[in-house]
Design a protein around this motif. Sequence first.
Motif, PDB file in Angstrom:
ATOM      1  N   GLY A 122       0.311  22.867  -6.071  1.00  0.00           N
ATOM      2  CA  GLY A 122      -0.280  21.764  -5.328  1.00  0.00           C
ATOM      3  C   GLY A 122       0.615  20.557  -5.256  1.00  0.00           C
ATOM      4  N   GLY A 123      -0.034  19.405  -5.349  1.00  0.00           N
ATOM      5  CA  GLY A 123       0.699  18.159  -5.198  1.00  0.00           C
ATOM      6  C   GLY A 123       0.208  17.114  -6.174  1.00  0.00           C
ATOM      7  N   ALA A 124       0.903  15.985  -6.158  1.00  0.00           N
ATOM      8  CA  ALA A 124       0.565  14.853  -7.014  1.00  0.00           C
ATOM      9  C   ALA A 124       0.775  13.573  -6.212  1.00  0.00           C
ATOM     10  CB  ALA A 124       1.437  14.847  -8.261  1.00  0.00           C
ATOM     11  N   VAL A 125       0.014  12.541  -6.570  1.00  0.00           N
ATOM     12  CA  VAL A 125       0.109  11.246  -5.899  1.00  0.00           C
ATOM     13  C   VAL A 125       0.178  10.160  -6.964  1.00  0.00           C
ATOM     14  CG1 VAL A 125      -1.016   9.648  -4.296  1.00  0.00           C
ATOM     15  CG2 VAL A 125      -1.245  12.103  -3.944  1.00  0.00           C
ATOM     16  N   ALA A 136       0.821  -1.213   0.000  1.00  0.00           N
ATOM     17  CA  ALA A 136       0.000   0.000   0.000  1.00  0.00           C
ATOM     18  C   ALA A 136       0.856   1.265   0.000  1.00  0.00           C
ATOM     19  CB  ALA A 136      -0.924  -0.008   1.217  1.00  0.00           C
ATOM     20  N   CYS A 137       1.823   1.334  -0.888  1.00  0.00           N
ATOM     21  CA  CYS A 137       2.743   2.468  -0.910  1.00  0.00           C
ATOM     22  C   CYS A 137       2.342   3.485  -1.974  1.00  0.00           C
ATOM     23  CB  CYS A 137       4.164   1.999  -1.201  1.00  0.00           C
ATOM     24  SG  CYS A 137       4.811   0.916   0.075  1.00  0.00           S
ATOM     25  N   VAL A 138       2.387   4.737  -1.598  1.00  0.00           N
ATOM     26  CA  VAL A 138       2.175   5.819  -2.543  1.00  0.00           C
ATOM     27  C   VAL A 138       3.328   6.803  -2.423  1.00  0.00           C
ATOM     28  CG1 VAL A 138      -0.337   5.630  -2.549  1.00  0.00           C
ATOM     29  CG2 VAL A 138       0.772   7.177  -0.945  1.00  0.00           C
ATOM     30  N   GLU A 139       3.509   7.582  -3.469  1.00  0.00           N
ATOM     31  CA  GLU A 139       4.510   8.640  -3.466  1.00  0.00           C
ATOM     32  C   GLU A 139       3.797   9.964  -3.689  1.00  0.00           C
ATOM     33  OE1 GLU A 139       8.389   6.382  -5.303  1.00  0.00           O
ATOM     34  OE2 GLU A 139       6.946   7.232  -6.697  1.00  0.00           O
ATOM     35  N   VAL A 140       4.336  11.008  -3.105  1.00  0.00           N
ATOM     36  CA  VAL A 140       3.793  12.345  -3.308  1.00  0.00           C
ATOM     37  C   VAL A 140       4.855  13.220  -3.948  1.00  0.00           C
ATOM     38  CG1 VAL A 140       2.104  12.191  -1.448  1.00  0.00           C
ATOM     39  CG2 VAL A 140       4.381  13.023  -0.935  1.00  0.00           C
ATOM     40  N   GLY A 141       4.422  14.126  -4.800  1.00  0.00           N
ATOM     41  CA  GLY A 141       5.325  15.054  -5.469  1.00  0.00           C
ATOM     42  C   GLY A 141       4.727  16.444  -5.448  1.00  0.00           C
ATOM     43  N   ARG A 142       5.522  17.426  -5.808  1.00  0.00           N
ATOM     44  CA  ARG A 142       5.084  18.826  -5.813  1.00  0.00           C
ATOM     45  C   ARG A 142       4.835  19.283  -7.246  1.00  0.00           C
ATOM     46  NH1 ARG A 142       2.927  21.321  -2.207  1.00  0.00           N
ATOM     47  NH2 ARG A 142       3.722  23.258  -3.033  1.00  0.00           N
ATOM     48  N   THR A 143       3.831  20.132  -7.394  1.00  0.00           N
ATOM     49  CA  THR A 143       3.610  20.841  -8.651  1.00  0.00           C
ATOM     50  C   THR A 143       3.630  22.327  -8.317  1.00  0.00           C
ATOM     51  OG1 THR A 143       1.204  20.877  -8.423  1.00  0.00           O
ATOM     52  CG2 THR A 143       2.151  18.979  -9.563  1.00  0.00           C
ATOM     53  N   GLY A 144       3.518  23.160  -9.311  1.00  0.00           N
ATOM     54  CA  GLY A 144       3.554  24.598  -9.075  1.00  0.00           C
ATOM     55  C   GLY A 144       2.450  25.088  -8.154  1.00  0.00           C
ATOM     56  N   THR A 188      -3.515  17.755  -7.491  1.00  0.00           N
ATOM     57  CA  THR A 188      -4.447  18.574  -6.733  1.00  0.00           C
ATOM     58  C   THR A 188      -3.899  19.998  -6.662  1.00  0.00           C
ATOM     59  OG1 THR A 188      -3.396  18.259  -4.576  1.00  0.00           O
ATOM     60  CG2 THR A 188      -5.006  16.610  -5.248  1.00  0.00           C
ATOM     61  N   THR A 189      -4.789  20.937  -6.415  1.00  0.00           N
ATOM     62  CA  THR A 189      -4.337  22.299  -6.147  1.00  0.00           C
ATOM     63  C   THR A 189      -3.870  22.369  -4.692  1.00  0.00           C
ATOM     64  OG1 THR A 189      -6.485  23.072  -5.368  1.00  0.00           O
ATOM     65  CG2 THR A 189      -6.060  23.236  -7.745  1.00  0.00           C
ATOM     66  N   THR A 190      -3.238  23.446  -4.329  1.00  0.00           N
ATOM     67  CA  THR A 190      -2.802  23.623  -2.939  1.00  0.00           C
ATOM     68  C   THR A 190      -3.996  23.583  -1.995  1.00  0.00           C
ATOM     69  OG1 THR A 190      -0.870  24.896  -3.624  1.00  0.00           O
ATOM     70  CG2 THR A 190      -1.605  25.185  -1.353  1.00  0.00           C
ATOM     71  N   ASP A 191      -5.096  24.240  -2.341  1.00  0.00           N
ATOM     72  CA  ASP A 191      -6.286  24.249  -1.488  1.00  0.00           C
ATOM     73  C   ASP A 191      -6.871  22.844  -1.323  1.00  0.00           C
ATOM     74  OD1 ASP A 191      -6.104  26.986  -1.074  1.00  0.00           O
ATOM     75  OD2 ASP A 191      -7.601  27.471  -2.611  1.00  0.00           O
ATOM     76  N   GLN A 192      -6.944  22.081  -2.414  1.00  0.00           N
ATOM     77  CA  GLN A 192      -7.447  20.712  -2.333  1.00  0.00           C
ATOM     78  C   GLN A 192      -6.553  19.850  -1.453  1.00  0.00           C
ATOM     79  OE1 GLN A 192      -7.378  20.015  -6.547  1.00  0.00           O
ATOM     80  NE2 GLN A 192      -9.604  20.210  -6.738  1.00  0.00           N
ATOM     81  N   TRP A 193      -5.244  19.977  -1.635  1.00  0.00           N
ATOM     82  CA  TRP A 193      -4.293  19.179  -0.858  1.00  0.00           C
ATOM     83  C   TRP A 193      -4.399  19.518   0.628  1.00  0.00           C
ATOM     84  CZ3 TRP A 193      -1.904  14.877  -1.818  1.00  0.00           C
ATOM     85  CH2 TRP A 193      -0.863  14.462  -0.997  1.00  0.00           C
ATOM     86  N   THR A 194      -4.481  20.799   0.950  1.00  0.00           N
ATOM     87  CA  THR A 194      -4.587  21.237   2.341  1.00  0.00           C
ATOM     88  C   THR A 194      -5.859  20.686   2.985  1.00  0.00           C
ATOM     89  OG1 THR A 194      -3.331  23.230   1.847  1.00  0.00           O
ATOM     90  CG2 THR A 194      -4.674  23.276   3.839  1.00  0.00           C
TER      91      THR A 194
END
Length: 65
Positions: A30-33, A20-28, A46-52
């Motif tokens: 927000g984030g990515a999974v 059950a491993c996931v990775e997270v990354g940054r975008t300009g 996701t946008t920053t607001d969605q991620w938060t």
Amino acid sequence: MTIESPRNWRTSSRSSTGNACVEVGRTGDGGAVRDTKDRAAGYFTTTTDQWTSFIAAIKHGRYDA
């Protein structure tokens, strides 16, 4: 519109050594999974607001079983 590729991927601190491993990354903005086992399958962003909001919901137990 230019879509920025995620960068600085890291394994989630909540991922176990099991399947059950996931990775997270940054975008300009927000984030990515993505799935660690199947990186070629893509990722969602996701946008920053969605991620938060998502992280706040996790911390408040919204997704606890």
